[in-house]
Scaffold this motif. Structure first.
Motif, PDB file in Angstrom:
ATOM      1  N   PRO A  42      -0.548  12.675   5.738  1.00  0.00           N
ATOM      2  CA  PRO A  42       0.361  11.530   5.753  1.00  0.00           C
ATOM      3  C   PRO A  42       1.781  11.982   6.039  1.00  0.00           C
ATOM      4  O   PRO A  42       2.107  13.167   5.973  1.00  0.00           O
ATOM      5  N   ILE A  97       0.862  -1.183   0.000  1.00  0.00           N
ATOM      6  CA  ILE A  97       0.000   0.000   0.000  1.00  0.00           C
ATOM      7  C   ILE A  97       0.895   1.227   0.000  1.00  0.00           C
ATOM      8  O   ILE A  97       1.892   1.279   0.731  1.00  0.00           O
ATOM      9  N   ASP A  98       0.568   2.214  -0.813  1.00  0.00           N
ATOM     10  CA  ASP A  98       1.389   3.419  -0.816  1.00  0.00           C
ATOM     11  C   ASP A  98       1.278   4.127   0.528  1.00  0.00           C
ATOM     12  O   ASP A  98       0.290   4.000   1.245  1.00  0.00           O
ATOM     13  N   ARG A  99       2.322   4.862   0.886  1.00  0.00           N
ATOM     14  CA  ARG A  99       2.429   5.463   2.214  1.00  0.00           C
ATOM     15  C   ARG A  99       1.253   6.394   2.547  1.00  0.00           C
ATOM     16  O   ARG A  99       0.709   6.306   3.664  1.00  0.00           O
ATOM     17  N   PRO A 100       0.830   7.292   1.652  1.00  0.00           N
ATOM     18  CA  PRO A 100      -0.303   8.157   2.021  1.00  0.00           C
ATOM     19  C   PRO A 100      -1.573   7.381   2.369  1.00  0.00           C
ATOM     20  O   PRO A 100      -2.256   7.695   3.342  1.00  0.00           O
ATOM     21  N   THR A 101      -1.882   6.339   1.591  1.00  0.00           N
ATOM     22  CA  THR A 101      -3.072   5.539   1.883  1.00  0.00           C
ATOM     23  C   THR A 101      -2.924   4.812   3.209  1.00  0.00           C
ATOM     24  O   THR A 101      -3.849   4.776   4.037  1.00  0.00           O
ATOM     25  N   SER A 102      -1.752   4.244   3.437  1.00  0.00           N
ATOM     26  CA  SER A 102      -1.507   3.535   4.685  1.00  0.00           C
ATOM     27  C   SER A 102      -1.627   4.474   5.884  1.00  0.00           C
ATOM     28  O   SER A 102      -2.229   4.132   6.910  1.00  0.00           O
ATOM     29  N   ASP A 103      -1.070   5.667   5.767  1.00  0.00           N
ATOM     30  CA  ASP A 103      -1.159   6.635   6.860  1.00  0.00           C
ATOM     31  C   ASP A 103      -2.595   7.076   7.098  1.00  0.00           C
ATOM     32  O   ASP A 103      -3.015   7.287   8.241  1.00  0.00           O
ATOM     33  N   ASN A 104      -3.361   7.222   6.030  1.00  0.00           N
ATOM     34  CA  ASN A 104      -4.785   7.562   6.201  1.00  0.00           C
ATOM     35  C   ASN A 104      -5.527   6.467   6.959  1.00  0.00           C
ATOM     36  O   ASN A 104      -6.391   6.756   7.800  1.00  0.00           O
ATOM     37  N   MET A 105      -5.196   5.215   6.691  1.00  0.00           N
ATOM     38  CA  MET A 105      -5.805   4.110   7.422  1.00  0.00           C
ATOM     39  C   MET A 105      -5.454   4.202   8.911  1.00  0.00           C
ATOM     40  O   MET A 105      -6.300   3.983   9.778  1.00  0.00           O
TER      41      MET A 105
END
Length: 237
Positions: A135, A65-73
């Motif tokens: 993120p 998962i790309d970092r921005p998406t992972s951080d949003n999670m």
């Protein structure tokens, strides 16, 4: 003994709410933490809480998962924790507001600095969820940012598995030495890792002390609020 601080950010990791399991929520542990928060609140200290989300998701949890998406999670995980803390505090009779950096009006207020300060002035505990809303920034950095914004006297950084800052991991090395006091530059230069470098720099730039203590015993929160000499204090020279 009187209160050592008039207004504080309490920083809790998601893991602190999991009762040592590292994931999920432990009702008894949360209740005990909230009882200590209530006691400190009743002593007259203004309280805001920044909570992490590592008991649900960490930014490094997946390489797919790309970092921005992972951080949003991860930010959404912090909101679950914020709502859980709010429920326990309100069950104890503590007036509480959750504010989130990501707008979700159905479950919480959006973060508004002046409104957060007003809540604290009215004797409410404010819980900040969703990190900074951006993120690449940790909830430690969020704690430093919010502390500067609401003019907190200190960040009370509750850690699990340790009672302060050591020169190396005390759970792995019997000869680990605990520090009673450090400055921000020492934290960065020695790579002590108690907070990330962005959070440490933000505290240094805004002269915000950080008191690191063990939250495994929630009564330690009452002790540090009353000025007892436990944990490690990080300040300027």
């Amino acid at each position: 003994m009187g209160l050592a601080f008039k207004r504080a950010i309490i920083k809790l990791s998601g893991e602190a709410l999991s009762g040592g399991k590292g994931h999920g929520l432990d009702d008894k542990v949360i209740e005990n933490i909230c009882k200590s928060i209530k006691e400190v609140h009743e002593l007259g200290m203004g309280i805001a809480i920044v909570v992490g989300g590592g008991n649900f998701w960490r930014g490094r949890s997946s390489e797919n998962i790309d970092r921005p998406t992972s951080d949003n999670m991860g930010m959404l995980g912090t909101v679950i924790n914020a709502l859980r803390l709010q429920a326990s505090l309100e069950n104890l009779g503590v007036d509480t507001r959750v504010q989130t950096a990501i707008t979700m009006q159905a479950v919480a207020e959006p973060y508004i600095r002046r409104k957060a300060i007003r809540h604290i002035e009215k004797g409410r505990v404010v819980i900040f969820g969703a990190g900074s809303g951006l993120p690449f920034f940790s909830t430690d950095t969020t704690a430093a940012l919010r502390a500067a914004e609401i003019k907190a006297d200190v960040i009370l950084l509750g850690k699990t598995g340790t009672d302060g800052i050591y020169d190396k991991d005390p759970n792995k090395f019997d000869d680990a030495v605990k520090y009673d006091r450090l400055n921000y530059i020492e934290i960065i230069n020695q790579g002590l890792g108690i907070m990330d470098s962005t959070a440490t720099s933000l505290c240094m730039d805004n002269d915000i002390p950080v008191l690191v203590f063990g939250i495994d015993n929630p009564e330690n929160l009452i002790r540090v609020a009353n000025g007892e000499n436990i944990g490690t204090i990080v300040k300027g020279d």
